[in-house]
Design a protein around this motif. Structure first.
Motif, short mmCIF file in Angstrom:
data_model
loop_
_atom_site.label_atom_id
_atom_site.label_comp_id
_atom_site.label_asym_id
_atom_site.label_seq_id
_atom_site.Cartn_x
_atom_site.Cartn_y
_atom_site.Cartn_z
N ASN A 1 37.55 -14.36 -71.59
CA ASN A 1 38.85 -14.87 -72.03
C ASN A 1 39.98 -14.17 -71.27
O ASN A 1 40.80 -13.46 -71.85
N SER A 2 40.02 -14.36 -69.97
CA SER A 2 41.05 -13.72 -69.15
C SER A 2 42.38 -14.45 -69.25
O SER A 2 42.43 -15.68 -69.39
N TYR B 1 45.51 -16.28 -68.02
CA TYR B 1 45.52 -17.22 -66.90
C TYR B 1 46.26 -16.69 -65.68
O TYR B 1 45.89 -16.98 -64.53
N THR C 1 43.96 -14.67 -63.63
CA THR C 1 43.06 -15.55 -62.87
C THR C 1 43.74 -16.05 -61.61
O THR C 1 43.13 -16.08 -60.53
N GLY D 1 37.88 -19.35 -62.97
CA GLY D 1 38.04 -18.94 -64.36
C GLY D 1 37.39 -20.03 -65.19
O GLY D 1 37.80 -21.19 -65.14
N GLY E 1 36.32 -20.78 -69.00
CA GLY E 1 36.22 -20.46 -70.41
C GLY E 1 34.89 -20.93 -70.97
O GLY E 1 34.43 -22.03 -70.67
N SER F 1 43.96 -21.48 -62.26
CA SER F 1 43.60 -20.97 -63.59
C SER F 1 43.48 -22.06 -64.64
O SER F 1 43.56 -21.78 -65.84
N ASN G 1 40.86 -21.23 -67.48
CA ASN G 1 41.26 -20.19 -68.42
C ASN G 1 42.43 -20.63 -69.28
O ASN G 1 42.54 -20.24 -70.45
N LYS H 1 41.05 -22.86 -71.99
CA LYS H 1 40.35 -22.04 -72.99
C LYS H 1 41.35 -21.29 -73.87
O LYS H 1 41.14 -21.12 -75.08
N THR I 1 44.35 -14.15 -77.44
CA THR I 1 44.48 -15.50 -76.87
C THR I 1 45.44 -16.38 -77.67
O THR I 1 46.15 -17.20 -77.10
#
Length: 468
Positions: free
Chosen positions: A106-107, A109, A112, A128, A130, A180, A183, A186, A266
């Motif tokens: 869960n990086s 964005y 990313t 990236g 998710g 990204s 991500n 996600k 998040t």
């Protein structure tokens, strides 16, 4: 190493999620090689994957990279943030142009985007992606949301489509867009998840205090709802929770769990970015705030002694039907807000997102999977340019009958001092979004009065200022 001994897929991070994901890959017929700094985790995977003959593991990074087919497909399932950068830095000296790194965590964005630009200069593709569905989803079939190079995705597609959850035999994964995009999608998925969970919690509170339902009745109610239009993973597990006995004492476990909810960020990121883009997501916003309020238990307990609550009415099972309609309405508004944010982010960040495709891959495997997503998929496939889900004629038919019971239940909850900000906020969001005229003309007048910020008029073009 002979070419025939090379593995198709590599995975870094053999915790529960990583181990389950790589075993899923092997189950689908691909050879896979895992890597972890912890030799015990590597040995445990080797032992667990021995039966298939398709899984190997090592704690030697050079052996890991050297044991993969080219272009190397390496997925990271490590904690977001600095650990991702540390793994990338460690891998880089051993990689070649054309290799692919996939961050499955869960990086954020923007991280990313930074990593993708950095690795692109070195000829390495960065994704990236998710992954939703928890540990069980990773093992049996998650929803996967990849974003990155469309060209490089061809090397990932066969594996991802094989391991993803399936809905009516369609894989719950799709290439979402450049940079990204994965991500970001996600992140918004998780923001919607926050809202749905909070809405369910508030509905539970209303059913207890207005409906008088005990845990057995709550379990039966949510189980019944899960067989209808509220069918969803979160409603299903809620019915199970009420049936779980306390393993350390008597009664139900849910009654012994402290009312302090934690978060990993998040939901907050979703709320912050929506503010940046100017897109209202109040159901998501307040669900984040409620987790923050829940953490302030000492303050809440002091305030409770200072401000007595109104007396509760006699328990009445009539509220059960109204609660079902209210939760259904709130689910719709939460999805509508999330999809609206995705639409605007796609324009702002050049993601080229297809909202129908996103709803489609959320129909199974992920935490927010729900029967509603089949209808959401259909709405956006029929009208890709739809500004907001509430403007879809099909969804208008679903919303209209739910409004009266929602207003009735929300009013009763507020009257009796029950905190239901997600349910109430969703209704206020709907009322605002369906009002052709709002009282913000007065706000503009105030802004012009104290700050000469100007205003526009309803009867002529231009910008105006008044010496009040």
């Amino acid at each position: 190493m002979p070419e025939r001994d090379l593995s198709t897929f590599g995975l870094v991070g053999l915790g529960v999620m990583g181990r389950n994901f790589i075993l899923n890959v092997a189950d689908k017929g691909f050879t896979a090689l895992g890597y972890d700094l912890d030799p015990e985790k590597a040995a445990a995977l080797e032992k667990e994957g021995a039966a298939s003959g398709r899984v190997r593991a090592t704690d030697n990074l050079e052996a890991f990279v050297g044991g993969l087919e080219r272009p190397r497909r390496i997925m990271l399932l490590v904690p977001a943030g600095k650990p991702v950068d540390a793994v990338i830095d460690a891998l880089l000296p051993h990689l070649e142009a054309g290799d692919i790194i996939v961050d499955g965590g869960n990086s954020f964005y923007k991280d990313t985007d930074r990593r993708e630009a950095f690795l692109k200069e070195k000829g390495i593709h960065f994704f990236g992606a998710g992954v939703s569905g928890g540990a069980e989803g990773a093992r049996r079939g998650p929803s996967i949301m990849p974003g990155g190079s469309r060209e490089a995705y061809a090397h990932l597609k066969p594996i991802f489509e094989a391991v993803a959850a399936r809905y009516q035999n369609e894989p719950c994964v799709a290439y979402l867009g450049p940079k990204s995009a994965g991500n970001y999608v996600k992140m918004v998925h998780n923001g919607i998840e926050y809202a749905l969970m909070q809405a369910i919690a508030e509905t539970y509170d209303l059913l207890k205090h207005l409906g008088g339902l005990d845990n057995a009745q709550l379990a039966a109610t949510f189980s019944r709802w899960n067989e209808g239009r509220l069918q969803s993973f979160l409603v299903e597990i809620t019915s199970h929770i009420f049936r779980q006995p306390d393993p350390l004492g008597s009664g139900a476990l849910v009654d012994r769990i402290l009312d302090k909810a934690k978060q990993k960020g998040t939901g907050k990121w979703t709320s912050q970015n929506a503010m940046d883009l100017g897109i209202p997501v109040p159901s998501l916003d307040i669900s984040v705030s409620m987790r923050q309020i829940s953490a302030l238990k000492p303050i809440r307990e002091k305030a409770e002694g200072m401000y007595p609550k109104p007396a509760l009415p006699a328990a009445d099972l009539q509220w059960v039907e109204a609660a079902e309609a209210t939760l259904y309405f709130t689910f719709i508004t939460a999805y509508a807000q999330g999809m609206h944010l995705l639409s605007e982010a796609s324009k702002a960040y050049g993601y080229e997102l297809e909202l129908g495709e996103i709803a489609k891959i959320w129909r199974a495997g992920c935490i927010i999977r729900a029967a509603l997503l089949a209808d959401i998929t259909g709405a956006y496939q029929a009208r890709p340019e739809l500004d907001n889900l509430l403007l879809d004629p099909g969804f208008a038919e679903k919303v209209r009958p739910a409004l009266e019971p929602t207003r009735r239940l929300v009013s009763a909850g507020i009257q009796h001092g029950i905190a239901i900000p997600t349910l109430a906020g969703s209704l206020s969001y709907f009322d605002a979004m369906s009002s052709g005229r709002l009282p913000l003309n007065l706000v503009q007048a105030q802004r012009d009065y104290f700050g000469a910020h100007t205003y526009e008029r309803t009867d002529r073009e231009g910008t105006f200022h008044t010496e009040w």
